[in-house]
Design an enzyme around this catalytic site. Sequence first.
Site, PDB file in Angstrom:
ATOM      1  N   GLU A 271      52.574  33.495  37.591  1.00  0.00           N
ATOM      2  CA  GLU A 271      52.133  32.950  38.893  1.00  0.00           C
ATOM      3  C   GLU A 271      51.368  33.996  39.700  1.00  0.00           C
TER       4      GLU A 271
ATOM      5  N   GLY B 297      49.163  24.106  31.565  1.00  0.00           N
ATOM      6  CA  GLY B 297      48.402  25.072  30.769  1.00  0.00           C
ATOM      7  C   GLY B 297      47.176  25.577  31.495  1.00  0.00           C
TER       8      GLY B 297
ATOM      9  N   ALA C 104      54.192  26.479  43.239  1.00  0.00           N
ATOM     10  CA  ALA C 104      55.115  27.184  42.343  1.00  0.00           C
ATOM     11  C   ALA C 104      55.415  28.595  42.849  1.00  0.00           C
TER      12      ALA C 104
ATOM     13  N   HIS D 123      51.704  41.237  40.608  1.00  0.00           N
ATOM     14  CA  HIS D 123      51.821  41.989  41.864  1.00  0.00           C
ATOM     15  C   HIS D 123      50.422  42.442  42.323  1.00  0.00           C
TER      16      HIS D 123
ATOM     17  N   PRO E 222      44.808  33.165  25.955  1.00  0.00           N
ATOM     18  CA  PRO E 222      45.029  34.495  25.375  1.00  0.00           C
ATOM     19  C   PRO E 222      44.147  35.563  26.029  1.00  0.00           C
TER      20      PRO E 222
HETATM   21  P1  TGC Z   1      38.230  32.683  44.007  1.00  0.00           P
HETATM   22  O1  TGC Z   1      36.750  32.677  44.131  1.00  0.00           O
HETATM   23  O2  TGC Z   1      39.033  33.619  44.841  1.00  0.00           O
HETATM   24  O3  TGC Z   1      38.770  31.199  44.284  1.00  0.00           O
HETATM   25  C1  TGC Z   1      38.147  30.044  43.761  1.00  0.00           C
HETATM   26  C2  TGC Z   1      38.292  28.926  44.799  1.00  0.00           C
HETATM   27  O4  TGC Z   1      39.682  28.667  45.005  1.00  0.00           O
HETATM   28  C3  TGC Z   1      40.047  28.931  46.372  1.00  0.00           C
HETATM   29  N1  TGC Z   1      41.380  29.547  46.296  1.00  0.00           N
HETATM   30  C4  TGC Z   1      42.495  28.859  46.523  1.00  0.00           C
HETATM   31  N2  TGC Z   1      42.679  27.588  46.934  1.00  0.00           N
HETATM   32  C5  TGC Z   1      43.942  27.171  47.066  1.00  0.00           C
HETATM   33  N3  TGC Z   1      44.990  27.983  46.818  1.00  0.00           N
HETATM   34  C6  TGC Z   1      44.840  29.253  46.404  1.00  0.00           C
HETATM   35  N4  TGC Z   1      45.892  30.007  46.132  1.00  0.00           N
HETATM   36  C7  TGC Z   1      43.542  29.738  46.241  1.00  0.00           C
HETATM   37  N5  TGC Z   1      43.019  30.930  45.843  1.00  0.00           N
HETATM   38  C8  TGC Z   1      41.679  30.798  45.893  1.00  0.00           C
HETATM   39  C9  TGC Z   1      38.978  29.846  46.907  1.00  0.00           C
HETATM   40  O5  TGC Z   1      38.881  29.731  48.300  1.00  0.00           O
HETATM   41  C10 TGC Z   1      37.764  29.293  46.184  1.00  0.00           C
HETATM   42  O6  TGC Z   1      37.434  28.075  46.829  1.00  0.00           O
HETATM   43  P2  TGC Z   1      35.933  27.538  46.894  1.00  0.00           P
HETATM   44  O7  TGC Z   1      35.995  26.353  47.785  1.00  0.00           O
HETATM   45  O8  TGC Z   1      35.125  28.685  47.467  1.00  0.00           O
HETATM   46  O9  TGC Z   1      35.552  27.209  45.476  1.00  0.00           O
HETATM   47  O10 TGC Z   1      38.588  32.847  42.487  1.00  0.00           O
HETATM   48  P3  TGC Z   1      38.480  34.092  41.515  1.00  0.00           P
HETATM   49  O11 TGC Z   1      37.863  33.617  40.246  1.00  0.00           O
HETATM   50  O12 TGC Z   1      37.897  35.286  42.222  1.00  0.00           O
HETATM   51  O13 TGC Z   1      40.013  34.383  41.116  1.00  0.00           O
HETATM   52  C11 TGC Z   1      40.924  34.922  41.888  1.00  0.00           C
HETATM   53  C12 TGC Z   1      42.284  34.253  41.620  1.00  0.00           C
HETATM   54  C13 TGC Z   1      42.723  33.613  42.893  1.00  0.00           C
HETATM   55  C14 TGC Z   1      42.170  33.189  40.537  1.00  0.00           C
HETATM   56  C15 TGC Z   1      43.272  35.293  41.132  1.00  0.00           C
HETATM   57  O14 TGC Z   1      43.518  36.104  42.213  1.00  0.00           O
HETATM   58  C16 TGC Z   1      44.591  34.719  40.763  1.00  0.00           C
HETATM   59  O15 TGC Z   1      45.340  34.105  41.516  1.00  0.00           O
HETATM   60  N6  TGC Z   1      44.980  35.032  39.528  1.00  0.00           N
HETATM   61  C17 TGC Z   1      46.317  34.746  39.079  1.00  0.00           C
HETATM   62  C18 TGC Z   1      46.352  33.647  38.048  1.00  0.00           C
HETATM   63  C19 TGC Z   1      47.688  32.992  38.054  1.00  0.00           C
HETATM   64  O16 TGC Z   1      48.451  33.060  39.008  1.00  0.00           O
HETATM   65  N7  TGC Z   1      48.014  32.285  36.987  1.00  0.00           N
HETATM   66  C20 TGC Z   1      49.246  31.562  36.925  1.00  0.00           C
HETATM   67  C21 TGC Z   1      49.299  30.665  35.719  1.00  0.00           C
HETATM   68  S1  TGC Z   1      50.572  29.435  35.800  1.00  0.00           S
HETATM   69  C22 TGC Z   1      51.989  30.278  35.611  1.00  0.00           C
HETATM   70  O17 TGC Z   1      52.070  31.460  35.550  1.00  0.00           O
HETATM   71  C23 TGC Z   1      53.209  29.452  35.551  1.00  0.00           C
HETATM   72  S2  TGC Z   1      54.671  30.321  35.401  1.00  0.00           S
HETATM   73  C24 TGC Z   1      55.677  29.072  35.858  1.00  0.00           C
HETATM   74  C25 TGC Z   1      57.097  29.267  35.693  1.00  0.00           C
HETATM   75  O18 TGC Z   1      57.604  29.334  34.560  1.00  0.00           O
HETATM   76  O19 TGC Z   1      57.784  29.261  36.753  1.00  0.00           O
HETATM   77  P1  FAD Z   2      46.358  40.343  32.518  1.00  0.00           P
HETATM   78  O1  FAD Z   2      45.554  39.444  33.378  1.00  0.00           O
HETATM   79  O2  FAD Z   2      45.776  40.766  31.223  1.00  0.00           O
HETATM   80  O3  FAD Z   2      46.734  41.632  33.372  1.00  0.00           O
HETATM   81  C1  FAD Z   2      47.272  42.824  32.779  1.00  0.00           C
HETATM   82  C2  FAD Z   2      47.447  43.853  33.896  1.00  0.00           C
HETATM   83  O4  FAD Z   2      46.163  44.145  34.480  1.00  0.00           O
HETATM   84  C3  FAD Z   2      48.321  43.337  35.042  1.00  0.00           C
HETATM   85  O5  FAD Z   2      49.090  44.387  35.551  1.00  0.00           O
HETATM   86  C4  FAD Z   2      47.299  42.884  36.081  1.00  0.00           C
HETATM   87  O6  FAD Z   2      47.803  42.893  37.399  1.00  0.00           O
HETATM   88  C5  FAD Z   2      46.222  43.944  35.885  1.00  0.00           C
HETATM   89  N1  FAD Z   2      44.915  43.485  36.374  1.00  0.00           N
HETATM   90  C6  FAD Z   2      44.161  42.443  35.938  1.00  0.00           C
HETATM   91  N2  FAD Z   2      43.038  42.315  36.652  1.00  0.00           N
HETATM   92  C7  FAD Z   2      43.065  43.311  37.588  1.00  0.00           C
HETATM   93  C8  FAD Z   2      42.210  43.691  38.661  1.00  0.00           C
HETATM   94  N3  FAD Z   2      41.105  43.017  38.934  1.00  0.00           N
HETATM   95  N4  FAD Z   2      42.580  44.745  39.420  1.00  0.00           N
HETATM   96  C9  FAD Z   2      43.728  45.425  39.176  1.00  0.00           C
HETATM   97  N5  FAD Z   2      44.588  45.097  38.188  1.00  0.00           N
HETATM   98  C10 FAD Z   2      44.265  44.064  37.407  1.00  0.00           C
HETATM   99  N6  FAD Z   2      50.783  30.547  32.450  1.00  0.00           N
HETATM  100  C11 FAD Z   2      50.507  29.220  32.532  1.00  0.00           C
HETATM  101  O7  FAD Z   2      49.360  28.806  32.656  1.00  0.00           O
HETATM  102  N7  FAD Z   2      51.529  28.318  32.466  1.00  0.00           N
HETATM  103  C12 FAD Z   2      52.822  28.687  32.333  1.00  0.00           C
HETATM  104  O8  FAD Z   2      53.712  27.820  32.296  1.00  0.00           O
HETATM  105  C13 FAD Z   2      53.127  30.069  32.221  1.00  0.00           C
HETATM  106  N8  FAD Z   2      54.409  30.470  32.005  1.00  0.00           N
HETATM  107  C14 FAD Z   2      54.649  31.802  31.753  1.00  0.00           C
HETATM  108  C15 FAD Z   2      55.936  32.184  31.350  1.00  0.00           C
HETATM  109  C16 FAD Z   2      56.193  33.521  31.046  1.00  0.00           C
HETATM  110  C17 FAD Z   2      57.553  33.914  30.577  1.00  0.00           C
HETATM  111  C18 FAD Z   2      55.179  34.490  31.231  1.00  0.00           C
HETATM  112  C19 FAD Z   2      55.460  35.936  30.974  1.00  0.00           C
HETATM  113  C20 FAD Z   2      53.910  34.112  31.613  1.00  0.00           C
HETATM  114  C21 FAD Z   2      53.624  32.758  31.868  1.00  0.00           C
HETATM  115  N9  FAD Z   2      52.339  32.338  32.186  1.00  0.00           N
HETATM  116  C22 FAD Z   2      52.048  31.003  32.284  1.00  0.00           C
HETATM  117  C23 FAD Z   2      51.218  33.293  32.166  1.00  0.00           C
HETATM  118  C24 FAD Z   2      51.118  34.145  33.429  1.00  0.00           C
HETATM  119  O9  FAD Z   2      50.628  33.403  34.506  1.00  0.00           O
HETATM  120  C25 FAD Z   2      50.188  35.331  33.104  1.00  0.00           C
HETATM  121  O10 FAD Z   2      50.917  36.176  32.216  1.00  0.00           O
HETATM  122  C26 FAD Z   2      49.778  36.094  34.348  1.00  0.00           C
HETATM  123  O11 FAD Z   2      48.917  35.318  35.140  1.00  0.00           O
HETATM  124  C27 FAD Z   2      49.086  37.444  34.000  1.00  0.00           C
HETATM  125  O12 FAD Z   2      48.146  37.289  33.001  1.00  0.00           O
HETATM  126  P2  FAD Z   2      48.172  38.280  31.710  1.00  0.00           P
HETATM  127  O13 FAD Z   2      49.551  38.342  31.206  1.00  0.00           O
HETATM  128  O14 FAD Z   2      47.096  37.815  30.801  1.00  0.00           O
HETATM  129  O15 FAD Z   2      47.815  39.712  32.270  1.00  0.00           O
END
Ligand code: TGC
Ligand code: FAD
Length: 389
Positions: A368, A135, A247, A371, A139
Amino acid sequence: MTKFSGIDYYQIESQFTDEEILVRNSVREFVDNEVIPVIEGHYQNGTFPEHLIKKLAELGLFGITLPSKYGCAEMNNVAYGLAMQELERGDSGLRSFVSVQSSLVMYPIYTFGSEEQKDFWLPKLAAAEKIGCFGLTEPDYGSNPGGMITNAKKADGGYILNGAKMWITNGSIADVAIVWAKLNGEIKGFLVEKEFEGFSAPEMKGKHSLRASITSELIFQDVFVPESNILPKASGLKFPLMCLNQARYSIAWGVVGSMMACYESALNYSKSRIQFGKPIASYQLTQQKLAYMATEITKSQLMNYHLARLKDTDRVKHTQISMAKLNNCEVALNIARTSREILGANGILSEYPVMRHANNLESVKTYEGTHEMHTLIIGEDLTGISAFE
Ligand code: TGC
Ligand code: FAD
């Protein structure tokens, strides 16, 4: 002999070890025999094929790269990638299930957990006696998880957790949730067990994508989490992001499986479908589509293979994983849509896997890291300038 032979235009298999090929073939056969016959029914009904979980464990797919002392297969990242590729050829929901259990639950326990947490949880998760979820997303905080408002407060003997997570894969069937929450403003990881009072995980309904996968909310209302359930070695956003790297890597490989399934459907169909007196495969416009698909699949395979070797030798950068996740998801969706075009009206039927893959890939491209997020991660790496805000 398996029914599916895949496409390997550049003979990348010649680089695989016997063990890596064995893993790929075992999972390929499992998908042919156990997944393909049932997956459309589950997709249509919006159910996850839970009866397959034990079989996935028997194949050694949970925590496949982790040490054997925890009951894991201790294999390399090529084997992990190939297994994910084959599973996602079946369905993205199945690959998601294994990615979450392995990369988002077992990996953080192994990497940031105490010895007691590792000894207790890892063998049970490897054997699928316990199911986990992760988690991070809330929202109001998806792409920007650092803004999360779920919080923990220190209490006698533990912590009190309040807040909510959304879009959590496996949430409603999980025995344990790895929950990221702020403690005194710092992000920490907690092991929240399903029976903890004040914790609930209602399933989210109405999805048009990843229908054969469980997605849930996680709700925490004054949940007491004992001190022994905090991950002691994780403090800050970097730590959940480290889990995401694992992942995202599995997605980069997984979606090649979707690409292969769609390509194979389109190729076979184009050779048998007659229009204007000839197979549609004989027309240049169709061949252009097939050549595009085969070329993009080959590029993604090469990217994954090299990424795996970088990862196995500890040279991989998280930005390189972002590039493969971004590219391969984009290409997979394009291939699914192109394949649907070649199949014409038949492309929308459940008789073919194409529309299911196309719909699933909309989620896979989003979760994850979208794009756009991966584009900005690469952009920041190239320029040294963050464009997130
Ligand atoms: P930012 O300042 O860029 O980074 C904070 C600290 O983290 C370091 N860092 C990383 N370290 C390891 N791996 C990475 N990929 C890293 N990316 C950044 C960074 O160097 C920094 O370190 P430090 O030492 O300076 O503290 O953070 P920000 O707040 O500006 O945010 C940018 C970020 C990276 C969070 C954003 O670009 C991002 O990745 N957003 C996407 C969120 C996301 O991917 N959520 C996924 C939720 S889980 C999920 O979707 C599961 S689906 C699973 C399934 O069903 O298969
Ligand atoms: P938002 O962050 O609201 O983004 C909406 C749009 O705005 C996107 O196109 C995004 O790219 C764009 N955007 C946002 N910020 C910017 C910016 N700075 N510049 C330009 N464009 C921007 N999460 C978990 O923690 N655990 C899970 O197990 C998990 N499983 C999932 C399973 C499914 C089926 C789905 C659909 C999602 C899951 N997620 C999970 C959540 C997933 O990681 C998020 O949906 C994803 O990170 C995007 O967040 P959001 O949907 O809130 O979109």
